[in-house]
Design a protein around this motif. Structure first.
Motif, PDB file in Angstrom:
ATOM      1  N   GLU A 107       0.847  -1.193   0.000  1.00 47.98           N
ATOM      2  CA  GLU A 107       0.000   0.000   0.000  1.00 47.98           C
ATOM      3  C   GLU A 107       0.884   1.245   0.000  1.00 47.98           C
ATOM      4  O   GLU A 107       2.076   1.197   0.340  1.00 47.98           O
ATOM      5  N   SER A 108       0.282   2.376  -0.344  1.00 48.69           N
ATOM      6  CA  SER A 108       0.936   3.679  -0.242  1.00 48.69           C
ATOM      7  C   SER A 108      -0.034   4.656   0.411  1.00 48.69           C
ATOM      8  O   SER A 108      -1.182   4.785  -0.033  1.00 48.69           O
ATOM      9  N   PHE A 109       0.443   5.317   1.465  1.00 49.46           N
ATOM     10  CA  PHE A 109      -0.371   6.296   2.182  1.00 49.46           C
ATOM     11  C   PHE A 109       0.427   7.581   2.353  1.00 49.46           C
ATOM     12  O   PHE A 109       1.655   7.608   2.184  1.00 49.46           O
ATOM     13  N   SER A 110      -0.272   8.641   2.706  1.00 50.22           N
ATOM     14  CA  SER A 110       0.391   9.897   3.050  1.00 50.22           C
ATOM     15  C   SER A 110      -0.264  10.466   4.291  1.00 50.22           C
ATOM     16  O   SER A 110      -1.438  10.199   4.574  1.00 50.22           O
ATOM     17  N   THR A 111       0.503  11.256   5.042  1.00 53.04           N
ATOM     18  CA  THR A 111      -0.010  11.873   6.262  1.00 53.04           C
ATOM     19  C   THR A 111       0.755  13.157   6.532  1.00 53.04           C
ATOM     20  O   THR A 111       1.915  13.304   6.118  1.00 53.04           O
ATOM     21  N   LEU A 112       0.117  14.088   7.211  1.00 58.26           N
ATOM     22  CA  LEU A 112       0.775  15.327   7.597  1.00 58.26           C
ATOM     23  C   LEU A 112       1.737  15.076   8.759  1.00 58.26           C
ATOM     24  O   LEU A 112       1.537  14.159   9.557  1.00 58.26           O
ATOM     25  N   GLU A 113       2.772  15.882   8.846  1.00 59.12           N
ATOM     26  CA  GLU A 113       3.656  15.815  10.002  1.00 59.12           C
ATOM     27  C   GLU A 113       2.920  16.327  11.242  1.00 59.12           C
ATOM     28  O   GLU A 113       1.847  16.931  11.157  1.00 59.12           O
ATOM     29  N   ASN A 114       3.489  16.031  12.402  1.00 54.95           N
ATOM     30  CA  ASN A 114       2.960  16.505  13.692  1.00 54.95           C
ATOM     31  C   ASN A 114       1.551  15.991  13.976  1.00 54.95           C
ATOM     32  O   ASN A 114       0.778  16.651  14.677  1.00 54.95           O
ATOM     33  N   ARG A 115       1.200  14.812  13.463  1.00 53.95           N
ATOM     34  CA  ARG A 115      -0.105  14.235  13.787  1.00 53.95           C
ATOM     35  C   ARG A 115      -0.092  13.719  15.225  1.00 53.95           C
ATOM     36  O   ARG A 115       0.937  13.311  15.765  1.00 53.95           O
ATOM     37  N   LEU A 117      -0.637  11.277  18.404  1.00 52.92           N
ATOM     38  CA  LEU A 117      -0.424   9.848  18.593  1.00 52.92           C
ATOM     39  C   LEU A 117      -1.758   9.107  18.494  1.00 52.92           C
ATOM     40  O   LEU A 117      -2.775   9.577  19.005  1.00 52.92           O
ATOM     41  N   GLY A 118      -1.746   7.968  17.841  1.00 49.82           N
ATOM     42  CA  GLY A 118      -2.960   7.167  17.716  1.00 49.82           C
ATOM     43  C   GLY A 118      -3.777   7.455  16.477  1.00 49.82           C
ATOM     44  O   GLY A 118      -4.732   6.724  16.180  1.00 49.82           O
ATOM     45  N   VAL A 119      -3.418   8.501  15.722  1.00 47.42           N
ATOM     46  CA  VAL A 119      -4.162   8.811  14.498  1.00 47.42           C
ATOM     47  C   VAL A 119      -3.939   7.700  13.472  1.00 47.42           C
ATOM     48  O   VAL A 119      -2.819   7.238  13.263  1.00 47.42           O
ATOM     49  N   GLU A 120      -5.019   7.258  12.830  1.00 50.39           N
ATOM     50  CA  GLU A 120      -4.932   6.169  11.865  1.00 50.39           C
ATOM     51  C   GLU A 120      -4.313   6.636  10.551  1.00 50.39           C
ATOM     52  O   GLU A 120      -4.575   7.747  10.082  1.00 50.39           O
ATOM     53  N   ILE A 121      -3.488   5.798   9.970  1.00 52.39           N
ATOM     54  CA  ILE A 121      -2.851   6.066   8.687  1.00 52.39           C
ATOM     55  C   ILE A 121      -3.519   5.204   7.624  1.00 52.39           C
ATOM     56  O   ILE A 121      -3.415   3.972   7.650  1.00 52.39           O
ATOM     57  N   GLY A 122      -4.219   5.844   6.701  1.00 53.45           N
ATOM     58  CA  GLY A 122      -4.868   5.110   5.619  1.00 53.45           C
ATOM     59  C   GLY A 122      -5.902   4.119   6.107  1.00 53.45           C
ATOM     60  O   GLY A 122      -6.537   4.295   7.154  1.00 53.45           O
ATOM     61  N   THR A 123      -6.058   3.051   5.349  1.00 55.34           N
ATOM     62  CA  THR A 123      -7.019   1.990   5.659  1.00 55.34           C
ATOM     63  C   THR A 123      -6.265   0.755   6.157  1.00 55.34           C
ATOM     64  O   THR A 123      -5.056   0.635   5.968  1.00 55.34           O
ATOM     65  N   PRO A 124      -6.963  -0.183   6.804  1.00 60.41           N
ATOM     66  CA  PRO A 124      -6.291  -1.405   7.259  1.00 60.41           C
ATOM     67  C   PRO A 124      -5.626  -2.154   6.107  1.00 60.41           C
ATOM     68  O   PRO A 124      -6.110  -2.138   4.967  1.00 60.41           O
ATOM     69  N   ILE A 125      -4.522  -2.793   6.408  1.00 57.46           N
ATOM     70  CA  ILE A 125      -3.790  -3.561   5.398  1.00 57.46           C
ATOM     71  C   ILE A 125      -4.661  -4.718   4.906  1.00 57.46           C
ATOM     72  O   ILE A 125      -5.297  -5.412   5.699  1.00 57.46           O
ATOM     73  N   GLU A 126      -4.695  -4.885   3.594  1.00 56.15           N
ATOM     74  CA  GLU A 126      -5.511  -5.948   3.003  1.00 56.15           C
ATOM     75  C   GLU A 126      -4.698  -7.234   2.890  1.00 56.15           C
ATOM     76  O   GLU A 126      -3.663  -7.268   2.221  1.00 56.15           O
ATOM     77  N   ALA A 127      -5.178  -8.254   3.570  1.00 56.56           N
ATOM     78  CA  ALA A 127      -4.528  -9.571   3.496  1.00 56.56           C
ATOM     79  C   ALA A 127      -5.608 -10.646   3.605  1.00 56.56           C
ATOM     80  O   ALA A 127      -6.628 -10.450   4.274  1.00 56.56           O
ATOM     81  N   GLU A 128      -5.382 -11.755   2.932  1.00 55.09           N
ATOM     82  CA  GLU A 128      -6.337 -12.864   2.955  1.00 55.09           C
ATOM     83  C   GLU A 128      -5.592 -14.175   3.162  1.00 55.09           C
ATOM     84  O   GLU A 128      -4.421 -14.309   2.786  1.00 55.09           O
ATOM     85  N   ASP A 129      -6.289 -15.133   3.756  1.00 57.37           N
ATOM     86  CA  ASP A 129      -5.732 -16.463   3.940  1.00 57.37           C
ATOM     87  C   ASP A 129      -6.697 -17.457   3.325  1.00 57.37           C
ATOM     88  O   ASP A 129      -7.865 -17.539   3.723  1.00 57.37           O
ATOM     89  N   ALA A 130      -6.215 -18.179   2.326  1.00 67.15           N
ATOM     90  CA  ALA A 130      -7.083 -19.108   1.595  1.00 67.15           C
ATOM     91  C   ALA A 130      -7.646 -20.200   2.487  1.00 67.15           C
ATOM     92  O   ALA A 130      -8.699 -20.781   2.196  1.00 67.15           O
ATOM     93  N   ASP A 131      -6.957 -20.482   3.587  1.00 67.32           N
ATOM     94  CA  ASP A 131      -7.435 -21.515   4.499  1.00 67.32           C
ATOM     95  C   ASP A 131      -8.437 -20.964   5.514  1.00 67.32           C
ATOM     96  O   ASP A 131      -8.969 -21.723   6.329  1.00 67.32           O
TER      97      ASP A 131
END
Length: 374
Positions: A107-115, A117-131
């Motif tokens: 993924e690629s995200f951007s954020t302002l400096e001086n955010r 603590l705890g502020v979310e960056i982008g969306t959750p990472i997308e991952a899947e498990d076939a099992d």
């Protein structure tokens, strides 16, 4: 004259069962005439996942099984005694095993400096498990200064440290997704963008014209800023400290200046005197107001050094000399002595005695005046 007797059956096998492994047991088949039987698979083996030993009827794995592709098979087995034949279904259930590594995307995200603590960056990472296994996320690399953290369950990245564009504006995190047995990794790029965190400053002060100022005369000062600001006077108004004759007074704020300008005005009061030139304080007094730029940075209140020695104050009324002394007094023999003083060039000095105007004297271009009674 009797067909073979063939019983149906159901077996459960793991998807990881290797090729040539036996599936279940040999089929329950008999021929009352005692004839030898030959076995074959009539239907249900279109993917050719299984084979059969023709003499015993033992089913074998013929190619790799995959639960994620096919979860069950229904084979129609045939038993033949050479003259007569019979068939029966054999159900094979494939049991899921953890045999696939997670699939994770970069993924690629951007954020302002001086955010914060705890502020979310982008969306959750997308991952899947076939099992279908639960995945656990972690940051495996690139997290300079522990600037970020990741929720191990959801894959959401959050700010965990101070972000400063000037120090580091790009992070390439290695994110790991694990199902407990297998893992996979992907790169997540986070671009830190610059935020205006520089406070506005007062770069210059425009002062009144050089000269001597008398009572009631305005002194106007314009503070030039290096950027536009927003002024909130709901809690009070800013003011500019002046030192006149060794005493501190304040010039009041004047509305209507440009967005990058603060204007202050002071009215000279009668009795004030400063022949050496006024002074400006070292800091602006907010007086309960707030002055910020568009990014929310508060104004730096330090005032630049400014030469104001050419601005003098003479608001002391001229003194009328006492009545002339008798000729016997050796201090003066002039019954009508001349008086003189200084004032703002071009102005008029009004002389009074006992509250009555006795003369109006013009001040010359050098700021001097004199009067001699007739």
């Amino acid at each position: 004259d009797n067909a073979p007797d063939l019983e149906s059956a159901q077996y459960t096998i793991a998807e990881t069962l290797s090729v040539n492994s036996e599936v279940g047991t040999t089929p329950d088949a008999a021929d009352v005439d005692g004839d030898s039987l030959t076995f074959s698979i009539l239907e249900g083996n279109s993917e050719e996942r299984f084979s059969i030993e023709t003499q015993t009827g033992q089913i074998l794995v013929a190619s790799e099984l995959d639960y994620e592709t096919t979860t069950s098979f229904t084979l129609i087995l045939r038993a033949d005694d050479g003259t007569l034949a019979s068939s029966a279904p054999i159900v094979i259930l494939v049991m899921n095993e953890n045999d696939n590594e997670p699939e994770i995307e970069g993924e690629s995200f951007s954020t302002l400096e001086n955010r914060d603590l705890g502020v979310e960056i982008g969306t959750p990472i997308e991952a899947e498990d076939a099992d279908g296994d639960d995945l656990t996320y972690s940051i495996a690399g690139g997290n300079d200064g522990d600037a970020f953290e990741i929720d191990p369950a959801s894959g959401q990245i959050r700010v965990a440290g101070q972000l400063d564009f000037e120090s580091q504006n790009l992070y390439v995190l290695t994110i790991k997704a694990s199902d407990g047995v297998f893992e996979n990794r992907a790169s997540v790029t986070i671009q830190v963008t610059d935020l205006d965190d520089t406070p506005p400053t007062i770069k210059a002060i425009q002062i009144p014209s050089p000269g001597s100022y008398g009572p009631g005369k305005p002194l106007r000062f314009s503070l030039r800023l290096d950027e536009e600001v927003i002024i909130d006077t709901s809690g009070g108004e800013p003011r500019l400290a002046l030192i006149i004759g060794g005493k501190t007074v304040f010039a009041t704020f004047v509305e209507g200046g440009a967005a990058d300008e603060l204007i202050f005005e002071y009215i000279v009061e009668e009795g004030q005197l400063d022949e050496n030139g006024i002074q400006i304080g070292s800091e602006l007094d907010l007086g309960g107001s707030t002055i910020k730029d568009k990014a929310g940075n508060e104004l730096d209140l330090d005032l630049p050094s400014t030469n104001t020695t050419t601005i003098t104050i003479d608001a002391v009324p001229p003194q009328i000399p006492p009545p002339p002394l008798s000729s016997g007094d050796d201090r003066t023999s002039d019954p009508r002595p001349a008086i003189s003083g200084t004032a703002e060039p071009g102005s008029t000095v009004i002389l009074r005695r006992d509250g009555k105007i006795i003369a109006e004297v013009p001040v010359d271009e050098d700021g001097k005046w004199s009067y001699k009674p007739e």
